[in-house]
Motif scaffolding. Structure first.
Motif, PDB file in Angstrom:
ATOM      1  N   ILE A 486       0.840  -1.205   0.000  1.00 53.90           N
ATOM      2  CA  ILE A 486       0.000   0.000   0.000  1.00 53.90           C
ATOM      3  C   ILE A 486       0.872   1.251   0.000  1.00 53.90           C
ATOM      4  O   ILE A 486       0.602   2.231  -0.695  1.00 53.90           O
ATOM      5  CB  ILE A 486      -0.939  -0.009   1.226  1.00 53.90           C
ATOM      6  CG1 ILE A 486      -1.929  -1.187   1.117  1.00 53.90           C
ATOM      7  CG2 ILE A 486      -1.696   1.309   1.334  1.00 53.90           C
ATOM      8  CD1 ILE A 486      -2.769  -1.403   2.356  1.00 53.90           C
ATOM      9  N   ASN A 487       1.952   1.206   0.751  1.00 57.73           N
ATOM     10  CA  ASN A 487       2.840   2.361   0.890  1.00 57.73           C
ATOM     11  C   ASN A 487       3.557   2.695  -0.414  1.00 57.73           C
ATOM     12  O   ASN A 487       3.828   3.854  -0.712  1.00 57.73           O
ATOM     13  CB  ASN A 487       3.867   2.072   1.988  1.00 57.73           C
ATOM     14  CG  ASN A 487       4.460   3.338   2.571  1.00 57.73           C
ATOM     15  OD1 ASN A 487       3.737   4.291   2.834  1.00 57.73           O
ATOM     16  ND2 ASN A 487       5.756   3.352   2.781  1.00 57.73           N
ATOM     17  N   TYR A 488       3.861   1.659  -1.212  1.00 56.12           N
ATOM     18  CA  TYR A 488       4.643   1.853  -2.435  1.00 56.12           C
ATOM     19  C   TYR A 488       3.806   1.885  -3.705  1.00 56.12           C
ATOM     20  O   TYR A 488       4.325   2.100  -4.781  1.00 56.12           O
ATOM     21  CB  TYR A 488       5.680   0.736  -2.582  1.00 56.12           C
ATOM     22  CG  TYR A 488       6.897   0.930  -1.723  1.00 56.12           C
ATOM     23  CD1 TYR A 488       7.724   2.028  -1.896  1.00 56.12           C
ATOM     24  CD2 TYR A 488       7.225   0.012  -0.741  1.00 56.12           C
ATOM     25  CE1 TYR A 488       8.855   2.209  -1.103  1.00 56.12           C
ATOM     26  CE2 TYR A 488       8.352   0.175   0.058  1.00 56.12           C
ATOM     27  CZ  TYR A 488       9.152   1.279  -0.134  1.00 56.12           C
ATOM     28  OH  TYR A 488      10.263   1.452   0.646  1.00 56.12           O
ATOM     29  N   ALA A 489       2.524   1.645  -3.591  1.00 57.88           N
ATOM     30  CA  ALA A 489       1.707   1.464  -4.789  1.00 57.88           C
ATOM     31  C   ALA A 489       1.235   2.770  -5.411  1.00 57.88           C
ATOM     32  O   ALA A 489       0.227   2.796  -6.112  1.00 57.88           O
ATOM     33  CB  ALA A 489       0.509   0.576  -4.469  1.00 57.88           C
ATOM     34  N   GLU A 490       1.951   3.857  -5.110  1.00 55.45           N
ATOM     35  CA  GLU A 490       1.661   5.163  -5.691  1.00 55.45           C
ATOM     36  C   GLU A 490       0.285   5.687  -5.276  1.00 55.45           C
ATOM     37  O   GLU A 490      -0.390   6.414  -6.005  1.00 55.45           O
ATOM     38  CB  GLU A 490       1.774   5.121  -7.226  1.00 55.45           C
ATOM     39  CG  GLU A 490       3.186   4.818  -7.696  1.00 55.45           C
ATOM     40  CD  GLU A 490       3.317   4.866  -9.203  1.00 55.45           C
ATOM     41  OE1 GLU A 490       2.380   5.324  -9.863  1.00 55.45           O
ATOM     42  OE2 GLU A 490       4.366   4.444  -9.704  1.00 55.45           O
TER      43      GLU A 490
END
Length: 665
Positions: A486-490
């Protein structure tokens, strides 16, 4: 067989022939030409017909010596660095020799390995079985040629040959010195001999002296043209000229000689391959595409090509690895040219290759053919790891606009599998989403699927209670993977932070504290330095949840007994922070600072937050001392707080408090 210093090879050779030489109608004759190793000792384990004749620098004469000992109706010529592959086929041939009563010569197939890794081969058909007539013999000082009689029979018996491993420098040195000496001696006698110049060029090439090899092969070609001979008889010269020029990295020379050769031999598969490769190296992409397209057409009918059945010609580039290389160059060049449909056509012929799959997916997306992409996904997932395929699709998806992504998700929502259901969730409305997520989690174990499936939890972030409740079922590792996705999924990072901060957790709720600490950990570890102050509240939530969790998990009264024996560094970190807080509460600043340093050492990833945390903790206890009218200890706490913070506004506030206390003292 004629042998010399072959102890590394002869055992492998004769073991492969064991079932053949054990027959009553077979005799094994070995002539040793001066071995200084254990070659003859090994040979005698397989036959009592071992003879000795000193080497005389003439291959054909020595080969004829071996033949003179043979008494059978047929002769089979074998080298010690060869290995029989098709034992049943060889046995079948011997048991049915009556069938060959009208033939005088039988050929075999040689897989000539040029690398010790056995990953590079040259295909060759060789005359090896001959009717033992009185006038049969070999001629030629170096590459002795059998003076065979027709008719010929082409067998499908395969042998491996290990005599020219290019990465075996000792072997190459030995063979070069022996062969080049003989050839140069022969050229002293016959300087215009095209064949000897050709063989000398090959020797230089195998020795990796490409400059001398190219000079020599050019001279051989010049001789052929000056002698007014029929160049159609020199196909081998064109092939080796091109191959040597390629090794010498003279790619314009390769193209020139290939084009000249293809005028004479339009279906010469090696020449068209080397021409394509040279155009590719010179970045002449249109010509490379044309050449490799023609190569692949020839490859499809290679068994019908004259060269494949011409036993005088070695074939270098008709293997499966060459076809794949041609395909890969083609579809990558076509993709770069934006010829997406053609790129897909060739990539589909290499669909087990990761790059090919990426080209297919990317090309279909460029064409906006989402239905075609779904069909390709359904076809490929049968033979390819589904997670790998989904990762490629998801990676390419980010290049699309939001509207195009929605179109793609809509197309995939019709697929009846986990990925299809994920896309149903992506395209659903807010009322349907929780039901669909429940359905997904009840039917699939998200921990065994690709991380993209963690996206389903993204749609729960607007409801912190549902989000926390759904991920409670997982261990800390999986929870951190979900948070990372979730943190990296833009996506908007503030959503996951708001979820953590707004979730109200009871101090004795071990599972909720565990989840909050795990999710907060991921976000905090991936913040930039310029974000630290803005997310300090998140750190406090992380610390409080972590301390609550370890106190419940290990029992607060037992923490000092067990914390040094723990393997989990983050759990130890939380426990040490409990000790920091306890020491400050007891006004034991030295102990608190020692624990603080231990916490930094134990879990250095959070060091950038810890000084801020300890500063606030000291200030918090200072106010407690003020309420108890203990101004001396309050002053000590504020002074420690001042030393630990680098915030100018916070420092100003602490100084004001210190001034007030000093007024009371």
């Amino acid at each position: 067989m004629m042998v010399k210093d072959e102890e590394e090879n002869i055992h492998r050779c004769l073991e492969s022939m064991q079932e053949i030489i054990a027959r009553n109608d077979v005799e094994l004759i070995i002539v040793d030409t001066g071995s200084s190793d254990s070659t003859d000792h090994i040979a005698k384990k397989y036959t009592d017909k071992v003879y000795y004749h000193l080497w005389n620098d003439h291959f054909a004469e020595m080969r004829n010596v071996t033949i003179s000992y043979a008494e059978g109706e047929w002769l089979f010529i074998l080298d010690a660095d060869e290995q029989l592959v098709d034992v049943p086929k060889m046995k079948n041939l011997l048991e049915n020799l009556w069938y060959f009563k009208d033939y005088n010569t039988i050929t075999i197939n040689i897989n000539n390995f040029t690398s010790s890794k056995n990953d590079k081969t040259v295909l060759l058909t060789a005359h090896r079985l001959f009717r033992n007539s009185r006038d049969f013999q070999y001629k030629g000082a170096v590459h002795n040629q059998p003076q065979y009689k027709e008719p010929l029979y082409h067998s499908e018996i395969n042998f491996n040959h290990y005599g020219y491993l290019n990465d075996d420098t000792e072997l190459m040195e030995k063979k070069f010195q022996r062969t080049s000496k003989i050839l140069k001696d022969e050229l002293q006698k016959d300087p215009d001999n095209i064949y000897y110049h050709y063989q000398l060029a090959r020797s230089y090439n195998m020795y990796k002296d490409y400059t001398a090899a190219l000079e020599t092969i050019k001279h051989a070609m010049k001789l052929a043209k000056s002698q007014n001979v029929n160049l159609n008889k020199f196909q081998y010269l064109y092939i080796n000229y091109a191959k040597i020029a390629q090794n010498a990295k003279e790619f314009n020379d390769v193209i020139y000689i290939c084009e000249e050769g293809l005028n004479l031999f339009p279906e010469q598969i090696d020449l068209i391959y080397m021409k394509g490769l040279s155009h590719f190296v010179l970045q002449q992409n249109d010509k490379a595409v044309e050449a490799f397209s023609n190569y692949l057409k020839l490859y499809e009918k290679k068994n019908l090509l004259t060269v494949m059945n011409d036993i005088t010609i070695e074939v270098f580039y008709a293997g499966e690895e060459n076809k794949k290389n041609a395909l890969q160059i083609l579809y990558k060049m076509l993709y770069e040219k934006k010829s997406y449909e053609e790129a897909i056509y060739y990539a589909e012929q290499d669909s087990e290759n990761s790059d090919a799959i990426q080209i297919i997916i990317s090309s279909l997306l460029h064409l906006k053919d989402y239905t075609g992409l779904v069909k390709k996904y359904c076809k490929l997932k049968v033979t390819i790891e589904a997670n790998e395929l989904i990762e490629k699709i998801e990676n390419e998806k980010h290049s699309l606009s939001v509207e195009q992504q929605k179109e793609m998700e809509s197309a995939f929502s019709k697929v009846q599998d986990p990925y299809g259901l994920l896309n149903v969730i992506r395209t659903s409305n807010e009322n349907e989403t929780p039901i669909l997520i429940n359905d997904f989690l009840n039917n699939y174990d998200v921990q065994t699927l690709h991380p993209v499936y963690y996206d389903i939890f993204l749609y729960l972030l607007d409801n912190s209670n549902k989000f926390i409740q759904k991920i409670k079922r997982f261990n800390a590792i999986t929870i951190k993977k979900i948070a990372s996705r979730i943190n990296y999924a833009e996506y908007d990072q503030s959503k996951i932070i708001e979820t953590i901060l707004h979730y109200r957790v009871r101090q004795n709720d071990i599972e909720s504290n565990r989840v909050l600490a795990a999710v907060a950990n991921v976000v905090l570890l991936n913040l930039r330095d310029d974000q630290l102050k803005n997310y300090y509240k998140l750190f406090i939530k992380y610390i409080e949840s972590g301390k609550n969790f370890v106190s419940l998990l290990y029992q607060k009264e037992r923490l000092r007994l067990i914390y040094r024996s723990l393997n989990d560094e983050e759990h130890k970190f939380f426990i040490i922070l409990c000790f920091v807080e306890e020491s400050i509460q007891n006004n034991n600043i030295d102990s608190a600072m020692n624990y603080y340093r231990e916490a930094v050492k134990q879990y250095p990833y959070m060091a950038r937050f810890l000084s801020m945390y300890l500063s606030e903790l000291c200030a918090e206890f200072a106010y407690s001392f003020i309420q108890a009218s203990d101004y001396s200890n309050a002053l000590t706490m504020f002074e420690e707080s001042l030393l630990l913070t680098d915030s100018s506004s916070y420092q100003k506030m602490i100084l004001e408090e210190i001034d007030k206390i000093q007024g009371q003292l």
